[in-house]
Scaffold this active site. Structure first.
Site, short mmCIF file in Angstrom:
data_model
loop_
_atom_site.label_atom_id
_atom_site.label_comp_id
_atom_site.label_asym_id
_atom_site.label_seq_id
_atom_site.Cartn_x
_atom_site.Cartn_y
_atom_site.Cartn_z
N GLU A 47 17.70 -31.73 -6.05
CA GLU A 47 16.25 -31.60 -6.01
C GLU A 47 15.74 -32.35 -4.77
O GLU A 47 16.02 -33.54 -4.60
CB GLU A 47 15.61 -32.22 -7.25
CG GLU A 47 14.09 -32.21 -7.22
CD GLU A 47 13.45 -33.00 -8.36
OE1 GLU A 47 12.49 -32.49 -8.96
OE2 GLU A 47 13.94 -34.12 -8.67
N TRP A 48 15.01 -31.64 -3.91
CA TRP A 48 14.35 -32.32 -2.80
C TRP A 48 12.98 -32.75 -3.25
O TRP A 48 12.09 -31.93 -3.48
CB TRP A 48 14.23 -31.43 -1.56
CG TRP A 48 13.59 -32.17 -0.40
CD1 TRP A 48 13.52 -33.52 -0.21
CD2 TRP A 48 12.91 -31.59 0.73
NE1 TRP A 48 12.85 -33.82 0.96
CE2 TRP A 48 12.46 -32.66 1.55
CE3 TRP A 48 12.65 -30.27 1.12
CZ2 TRP A 48 11.75 -32.45 2.74
CZ3 TRP A 48 11.93 -30.06 2.30
CH2 TRP A 48 11.51 -31.14 3.10
N ARG A 49 12.80 -34.08 -3.38
CA ARG A 49 11.49 -34.65 -3.72
C ARG A 49 10.71 -34.83 -2.43
O ARG A 49 10.74 -35.87 -1.79
CB ARG A 49 11.71 -35.98 -4.46
CG ARG A 49 12.01 -35.82 -5.94
CD ARG A 49 10.76 -35.43 -6.73
NE ARG A 49 9.72 -36.42 -6.51
CZ ARG A 49 9.62 -37.58 -7.20
NH1 ARG A 49 10.46 -37.85 -8.18
NH2 ARG A 49 8.64 -38.43 -6.92
N ARG A 83 6.07 -34.02 -6.25
CA ARG A 83 5.58 -34.69 -7.44
C ARG A 83 4.31 -35.45 -7.08
O ARG A 83 4.32 -36.32 -6.21
CB ARG A 83 6.65 -35.65 -7.98
CG ARG A 83 6.27 -36.39 -9.25
CD ARG A 83 6.18 -35.47 -10.46
NE ARG A 83 7.46 -34.81 -10.72
CZ ARG A 83 7.60 -33.49 -10.76
NH1 ARG A 83 6.58 -32.68 -10.53
NH2 ARG A 83 8.78 -32.94 -11.01
N GLU A 87 1.47 -37.96 -11.52
CA GLU A 87 2.61 -37.72 -12.40
C GLU A 87 3.84 -38.50 -11.96
O GLU A 87 4.98 -38.13 -12.24
CB GLU A 87 2.92 -36.22 -12.49
CG GLU A 87 1.78 -35.43 -13.12
CD GLU A 87 2.23 -34.27 -13.99
OE1 GLU A 87 3.42 -34.13 -14.27
OE2 GLU A 87 1.34 -33.51 -14.41
N HIS A 144 4.79 -34.86 -16.64
CA HIS A 144 5.34 -36.22 -16.69
C HIS A 144 4.27 -37.18 -17.17
O HIS A 144 3.16 -37.18 -16.66
CB HIS A 144 5.83 -36.66 -15.31
CG HIS A 144 6.84 -35.72 -14.72
ND1 HIS A 144 6.49 -34.49 -14.20
CD2 HIS A 144 8.18 -35.83 -14.60
CE1 HIS A 144 7.59 -33.88 -13.78
NE2 HIS A 144 8.61 -34.66 -14.01
N LYS A 171 9.64 -28.16 -18.57
CA LYS A 171 10.17 -29.52 -18.46
C LYS A 171 9.11 -30.55 -18.85
O LYS A 171 7.94 -30.41 -18.48
CB LYS A 171 10.61 -29.78 -17.01
CG LYS A 171 11.07 -31.23 -16.75
CD LYS A 171 11.24 -31.51 -15.26
CE LYS A 171 11.55 -33.00 -15.05
NZ LYS A 171 11.51 -33.38 -13.62
N ARG A 214 18.99 -38.74 -21.78
CA ARG A 214 19.59 -38.14 -20.58
C ARG A 214 21.04 -37.74 -20.83
O ARG A 214 21.62 -36.97 -20.06
CB ARG A 214 19.51 -39.12 -19.40
CG ARG A 214 18.08 -39.46 -18.99
CD ARG A 214 18.06 -40.39 -17.79
NE ARG A 214 16.71 -40.78 -17.41
CZ ARG A 214 15.91 -40.08 -16.60
NH1 ARG A 214 16.33 -38.93 -16.11
NH2 ARG A 214 14.70 -40.52 -16.28
N SER A 233 14.99 -41.47 -8.46
CA SER A 233 13.63 -41.02 -8.21
C SER A 233 12.73 -41.26 -9.43
O SER A 233 11.53 -41.03 -9.37
CB SER A 233 13.62 -39.52 -7.87
OG SER A 233 14.05 -38.75 -8.97
N GLN A 237 17.36 -43.24 -14.54
CA GLN A 237 18.40 -42.31 -14.10
C GLN A 237 19.75 -43.01 -14.02
O GLN A 237 19.88 -44.08 -13.44
CB GLN A 237 18.04 -41.70 -12.74
CG GLN A 237 16.95 -40.65 -12.85
CD GLN A 237 16.53 -40.10 -11.49
OE1 GLN A 237 17.05 -40.48 -10.46
NE2 GLN A 237 15.56 -39.20 -11.50
#
Length: 254
Positions: A47-49, A83, A87, A144, A171, A214, A233, A237
């Site tokens: 995922e490119w944030r 993002r 959020e 989120h 999600k 997770r 991120s 995580q």
């Protein structure tokens, strides 16, 4: 029969949850270094944030950076995510620019999945989904809550709304204040998965208390989990190597 999402040979919604690792570089050189490193990591999706990117408000520079990333990760499923600060993201932009950015990236044809936040103008969300699908891209519709864990009914309601709007991967990520909040998220995930979902869903309880969510997606119904390669991120995580080991252990026990 639930439908799955298959991108570049990776099927989200079957077997163990797939592992997604976010890229959070601020400069093109950092992103290139990050992408090169991720080629050596046992992951399924990147995922490119883009909200971390220093030139996120310059469409041409975003597209140039994306080209650099894609030239390295050409066989890896790639999610594009801005993002918003509200959020948990790094930056706030106008709603107009948010959709302009996302539409430009869809038109570039350089990504596989785009993330769209649920709490936006519905008409704009539906238009973006239509454009993404016309370009053979999938859509995550996300929400989120970094302050709390909403009631089970609210979590299910938001996931159902994301599904009704046409998102391929609804999600939600929520913040637990105690162990009961984690159970609420898992219970909501199970109910959505068993009773309402006709496609893969993605859920997580954040921070340390929520780590179990997770890991246990295959049991409760979440199809994608986020792990950290170098820099996380979002809170909670798990490092990718440990995450893969845990997911494999759970999968082999079922």
């Amino acid at each position: 029969m639930k439908r799955s999402v298959t991108v570049k040979g990776i099927t989200i919604g079957e077997g163990a949850p797939k592992i997604c690792v976010p890229m959070v570089g601020e400069t093109v050189s950092e992103l290139v270094e990050e992408a090169s490193f991720l080629k050596t990591v046992d992951l399924d999706v990147v995922e490119w944030r883009v909200d971390f990117f220093e030139h996120v408000e310059d469409l041409e520079k975003v597209k140039e950076a994306l080209n650099s990333i894609r030239s390295i990760l050409h066989n890896t499923p790639l999610i594009f995510t801005f993002r918003s600060a509200k959020e948990g993201g790094e930056k706030e932009v106008s709603a107009a620019y948010y959709f302009e950015l996302n539409k430009a990236i869809v038109k570039s044809g350089q990504i596989d999945i785009i993330d769209v936040e649920l709490f936006n103008e519905e008409e704009e969300i539906v238009k973006l989904i239509s454009e993404a699908h016309a370009s053979n891209m999938y859509v995550i519709i996300s929400n989120h809550d970094f302050d709390k864990t909403p009631a089970k009914e609210e979590i299910v309601s938001r996931l159902r709304k994301a599904q009704e709007l046409g998102g391929d991967l609804p999600k939600i990520a929520v913040m637990p204040r105690n162990a009961a909040d984690v159970l609420t998220l898992l219970d909501a995930t199970n109910t959505m998965h068993e009773q309402y979902a006709d496609r893969p869903i993605i859920t997580m309880s954040m921070a340390g208390k929520g780590v179990v969510s997770r890991l246990a997606g295959e049991i409760f119904g979440s199809a994608l989990t986020f792990g950290a390669a170098k820099k996380a991120s979002a809170p909670g995580q798990v490092p990718v190597t440990e995450l893969r080991r845990a997911l494999t252990l759970i999968n082999s026990s079922l």
